[in-house]
Design a protein around this motif. Structure first.
Motif, PDB file in Angstrom:
ATOM      1  N   MET A  38       0.850  -1.192   0.000  1.00 52.46           N
ATOM      2  CA  MET A  38       0.000   0.000   0.000  1.00 52.46           C
ATOM      3  C   MET A  38       0.883   1.238   0.000  1.00 52.46           C
ATOM      4  O   MET A  38       1.629   1.500   0.936  1.00 52.46           O
ATOM      5  CB  MET A  38      -0.930   0.008   1.216  1.00 52.46           C
ATOM      6  N   GLN A  39       0.792   1.984  -1.089  1.00 48.26           N
ATOM      7  CA  GLN A  39       1.631   3.166  -1.247  1.00 48.26           C
ATOM      8  C   GLN A  39       0.965   4.435  -0.713  1.00 48.26           C
ATOM      9  O   GLN A  39       1.645   5.358  -0.273  1.00 48.26           O
ATOM     10  CB  GLN A  39       1.975   3.354  -2.728  1.00 48.26           C
ATOM     11  N   ASN A  72       2.256   7.466   5.989  1.00 45.76           N
ATOM     12  CA  ASN A  72       3.351   8.426   6.078  1.00 45.76           C
ATOM     13  C   ASN A  72       4.691   7.687   5.988  1.00 45.76           C
ATOM     14  O   ASN A  72       4.904   6.683   6.668  1.00 45.76           O
ATOM     15  CB  ASN A  72       3.278   9.192   7.409  1.00 45.76           C
ATOM     16  N   GLY A  73       5.572   8.196   5.153  1.00 39.71           N
ATOM     17  CA  GLY A  73       6.884   7.577   5.001  1.00 39.71           C
ATOM     18  C   GLY A  73       6.868   6.463   3.972  1.00 39.71           C
ATOM     19  O   GLY A  73       6.371   6.608   2.858  1.00 39.71           O
ATOM     20  N   GLN A  74       7.412   5.280   4.355  1.00 41.39           N
ATOM     21  CA  GLN A  74       7.550   4.160   3.442  1.00 41.39           C
ATOM     22  C   GLN A  74       6.208   3.474   3.202  1.00 41.39           C
ATOM     23  O   GLN A  74       5.302   3.538   4.037  1.00 41.39           O
ATOM     24  CB  GLN A  74       8.547   3.139   4.020  1.00 41.39           C
ATOM     25  N   PRO A  75       6.060   2.805   2.044  1.00 39.72           N
ATOM     26  CA  PRO A  75       4.833   2.020   1.796  1.00 39.72           C
ATOM     27  C   PRO A  75       4.677   0.921   2.836  1.00 39.72           C
ATOM     28  O   PRO A  75       5.645   0.467   3.459  1.00 39.72           O
ATOM     29  CB  PRO A  75       5.057   1.456   0.391  1.00 39.72           C
ATOM     30  N   ASN A  93      -7.605  -1.813  10.437  1.00 38.58           N
ATOM     31  CA  ASN A  93      -8.307  -0.559  10.644  1.00 38.58           C
ATOM     32  C   ASN A  93      -7.296   0.556  10.847  1.00 38.58           C
ATOM     33  O   ASN A  93      -6.499   0.510  11.795  1.00 38.58           O
ATOM     34  CB  ASN A  93      -9.246  -0.645  11.858  1.00 38.58           C
ATOM     35  N   VAL A  94      -7.324   1.524   9.957  1.00 39.96           N
ATOM     36  CA  VAL A  94      -6.408   2.669  10.021  1.00 39.96           C
ATOM     37  C   VAL A  94      -7.202   3.856  10.536  1.00 39.96           C
ATOM     38  O   VAL A  94      -8.157   4.308   9.892  1.00 39.96           O
ATOM     39  CB  VAL A  94      -5.806   2.966   8.640  1.00 39.96           C
ATOM     40  N   ILE A  95      -6.829   4.354  11.712  1.00 40.66           N
ATOM     41  CA  ILE A  95      -7.580   5.439  12.322  1.00 40.66           C
ATOM     42  C   ILE A  95      -7.203   6.778  11.687  1.00 40.66           C
ATOM     43  O   ILE A  95      -6.108   6.935  11.131  1.00 40.66           O
ATOM     44  CB  ILE A  95      -7.354   5.487  13.844  1.00 40.66           C
ATOM     45  N   PHE A  96      -8.099   7.735  11.779  1.00 44.71           N
ATOM     46  CA  PHE A  96      -7.859   9.081  11.262  1.00 44.71           C
ATOM     47  C   PHE A  96      -8.608  10.074  12.141  1.00 44.71           C
ATOM     48  O   PHE A  96      -9.542   9.723  12.875  1.00 44.71           O
ATOM     49  CB  PHE A  96      -8.320   9.219   9.806  1.00 44.71           C
ATOM     50  N   ASP A  97      -8.187  11.303  12.076  1.00 45.66           N
ATOM     51  CA  ASP A  97      -8.913  12.405  12.706  1.00 45.66           C
ATOM     52  C   ASP A  97      -8.798  13.623  11.796  1.00 45.66           C
ATOM     53  O   ASP A  97      -7.732  13.927  11.264  1.00 45.66           O
ATOM     54  CB  ASP A  97      -8.350  12.713  14.104  1.00 45.66           C
ATOM     55  N   ILE A  98      -9.919  14.305  11.590  1.00 45.70           N
ATOM     56  CA  ILE A  98      -9.988  15.452  10.687  1.00 45.70           C
ATOM     57  C   ILE A  98     -10.587  16.625  11.445  1.00 45.70           C
ATOM     58  O   ILE A  98     -11.654  16.492  12.052  1.00 45.70           O
ATOM     59  CB  ILE A  98     -10.835  15.137   9.440  1.00 45.70           C
TER      60      ILE A  98
END
Length: 503
Positions: A38-39, A72-75, A93-98
Motif C-alpha cells: 500500500m503506497q 506516512n513515510g515508506q509504503p 483498521n487505520v484510524i484518522f482524525d480530521i
C-alpha cells in the motif's frame, strides 16, 4: 459562553477498514498468499451546497475539502500469510482524525421540492493506491521495482455520508419565564408610525406625541424547535406626555406575527467568501466539479434547462409561522388609557418614573406542523442559520394600535410597528441513565436496551495538538503488566490485524 464558529474546529474521528483475501483457483489445492504494497491511503471530508429554484435555476458550491494522508513515510506491506485458508479476509483498521471547521452549515434539504437531493450535505471519501506482490517477494525490493514490474491499482471506498447537526446547550440557570428554557432578552424599541388601515383620512396622530411613547420589548434570546409558545412582554411608558395628552391617547390592541425568511443565492459575494472561508474559485464548479453533484447539473450544463431570470441572483421565500386560524390580535382590557397613572382611589399621584411602566404580557402560539405547501415544499420551521447559498432568519413583528382624540372632537388612529430578531435553535437531548429494568445482561457484559442521548463533539484543540498529535494525559498511571493465565492460549499477530478465526 460565546463561541466564534468562524475560528473554531471540531474533531471527526474514525477508521478506514482494509481487507485482504486470497484468490482460489480450480487446480490449486491450497490458496496462495496474497501480498500487497500500500503506497497511499487518503481520506477526504468534503461538504457541498446546491440550490435549485424556479427563478434562478441551479447553483453549486464546494463548502470545504479536507484531505489526510494516512500512509506516512515508506509504503506498508499487507499480507494474509498464515490465514490463506480462512473464509474471512484479513482486515486492518487505520484510524484518522480530521478537524472540521466550526462555521459549516448543518445538513439540510432546501430549494425546489421536486429536487429532493438538493441542499447541504457532507461525506467521507477514501482512496487506496497499492501494487500486488508475488508470493515470496521482498517489500524493499518491490518498492524499487514497482514502477517496472508491477501495476499500480487504485480503489475508492464507497461514499460515507456524514450528518452535521448543530445543538445549543440549555442554560444551567432557570429562566424567568415558565414556558421558555432560555432567558429573556430586552430590546429598546425604535417604533415607526404608520397609518391605520381602518382610517381613510390623511390626518393622523401628531408625530411629536408618538415620539414621547417609550417601548421596551422582551422575548427569549432563543426558541427551540420543540416549543410551540413564545412569551412576549411589552412595557410602555409616556412620562413626557402632559396630562391632557395622557387622557386623549389610548392603546386599544396590538398584533403579533412571527415570520420565517429563507434566502436563496446563486452566487457568493466576496464578503461571504471571506467570512465563510470557502475554497477558492479554482476549486469550485465548473473548474472542479462536485464529487456528488445533483443529476440536474448535467441538464444545465448542456443547455436543456435555462434560468428563468438570468440577471436574478437571489430568491426569497417568507411565510408566517402562525396557524391560519390565529389572527395574532390581542385586545387590551379597559379603556386603553395606559399612560394615566392614578391611585386605586382615583386621585392622581406622582410616582417614580420606574413605576410608570404599563406591562403587556402574551404567550404567542406557533403552529406545531406546517400547514401550507409551495415551490420549496412544506413551510416548516427551521433553525436560524447563515450559509453562503442559503440563509434562514426569523423576525417577530409587533404593531401597537394608538387612538388619539383631537381637541376638535375627531378621532384618529395609527400603528406603532417594530420587529424583533429571533433565534430558532435545536437543543441537545440530555443523556438518560437507564434503570436496572431497562438493561439486558449478555454474559459478563451489561448492555442498555435504550439510552437516548446527544453528545456534543469536543473541540479539536481539546483532543489533538496543533501538529496533529493526540493529547495524552500522563497524570493517569498505566496499569501494571500481568502475564497471560496460560502459555498455551497465547498467539502472535499485529495489534491492528484482526481475524475472527483467531478469536
Amino acid at each position: 459562553m460565546l463561541i466564534d464558529l468562524a475560528r473554531s474546529a471540531f474533531s471527526l474521528a474514525g477508521h478506514v477498514s482494509i481487507s485482504l483475501s486470497s484468490l482460489s483457483f480450480m487446480f490449486q489445492r491450497r490458496r496462495s498468499t496474497t501480498r500487497a504494497l500500500m503506497q497511499s491511503l487518503t481520506v477526504t471530508f468534503e461538504g457541498q451546497s446546491e440550490i435549485i429554484t424556479p427563478d434562478i435555476g441551479y447553483a453549486p458550491l464546494r463548502l470545504c475539502s479536507i484531505t489526510r494522508e494516512l500512509v506516512n513515510g515508506q509504503p506498508v506491506e499487507l499480507s494474509n500469510e498464515g490465514h490463506e485458508d480462512s473464509n474471512k479476509p484479513c482486515s486492518w483498521n487505520v484510524i484518522f482524525d480530521i478537524p472540521v471547521p466550526g462555521w459549516l452549515p448543518t445538513t439540510s434539504t432546501y430549494g425546489d421540492h421536486c429536487a429532493v437531493e438538493a441542499g447541504t450535505c457532507y461525506a467521507l471519501y477514501a482512496t487506496a493506491t497499492f501494487i500486488y506482490l508475488e508470493d515470496g517477494s521482498s517489500s524493499i525490493f518491490s518498492s524499487f521495482c514497482s514502477p517496472f514490474g508491477y501495476r499500480t491499482h487504485t480503489i475508492n471506498a464507497p461514499r460515507c455520508p456524514i450528518t452535521l447537526a448543530r445543538f445549543v446547550g440549555v442554560p444551567s440557570s432557570p429562566s424567568s419565564s415558565s414556558i421558555s428554557v432560555f432567558p429573556m432578552a430586552l430590546f429598546i424599541v425604535d417604533a415607526q408610525s404608520g397609518q391605520d388601515d381602518s382610517e381613510t383620512g390623511t390626518t393622523g396622530i401628531p408625530p411629536e406625541i408618538l415620539k414621547k411613547i417609550q417601548v421596551v420589548a422582551s422575548i427569549p434570546n432563543a426558541v427551540t424547535l420543540d416549543e410551540t409558545t413564545v412569551p412576549l412582554i411589552l412595557r410602555l411608558q409616556g412620562n413626557e406626555l402632559d396630562g391632557s395628552e395622557q387622557e386623549r391617547l389610548r392603546i386599544t390592541d396590538f398584533t403579533v406575527d412571527v415570520e420565517q425568511i429563507e434566502t436563496y443565492r446563486s452566487t457568493t459575494s466576496l464578503d461571504c467568501v471571506a467570512r465563510f472561508m470557502v475554497p477558492p474559485r479554482t476549486q469550485q464548479p465548473p473548474s472542479l466539479p462536485l464529487r456528488n453533484a445533483h443529476s440536474v447539473q448535467t441538464l444545465y450544463e448542456v443547455g436543456l434547462l435555462m434560468n428563468s431570470y438570468s440577471s436574478k441572483s437571489t430568491s426569497t421565500r417568507s411565510f408566517s409561522l402562525f396557524d391560519p386560524s390565529n389572527s395574532g390580535k390581542y385586545i387590551i382590557s379597559g379603556d386603553g388609557r395606559v399612560f394615566m397613572h392614578n391611585s386605586p382611589e382615583g386621585d392622581a399621584t406622582i410616582r417614580p418614573p420606574s413605576e410608570n411602566w404599563y406591562v403587556l404580557e402574551a404567550n404567542v402560539p406557533l403552529a406545531p406542523e406546517p400547514h401550507q405547501l409551495d415551490w420549496a415544499g412544506p413551510r416548516s420551521r427551521r433553525i436560524s442559520e447563515n450559509s453562503p447559498l442559503f440563509s434562514v432568519c426569523h423576525m417577530m413583528h409587533i404593531a401597537l394600535r394608538c387612538v388619539y382624540e383631537q381637541p376638535d372632537g375627531g378621532v384618529v388612529s395609527e400603528r406603532l410597528h417594530f420587529s424583533l430578531p429571533m433565534q430558532h435553535v435545536r437543543v441537545s437531548i440530555p443523556r438518560i441513565n437507564p434503570s436496572a429494568g431497562d438493561r439486558t445482561i449478555v454474559g459478563a457484559t451489561e448492555l442498555p436496551k435504550c439510552a437516548p442521548y446527544s453528545q456534543s463533539l469536543p473541540a479539536y484543540s481539546q483532543l489533538f495538538h496543533s501538529n496533529g498529535e493526540r493529547k495524552i494525559d500522563y497524570s493517569t498511571p498505566l496499569p501494571l503488566y500481568e502475564p497471560p493465565p496460560s502459555a498455551s492460549s497465547s498467539s502472535s499477530f499485529t495489534l491492528d490485524h484482526s481475524d475472527d478465526d483467531q478469536k
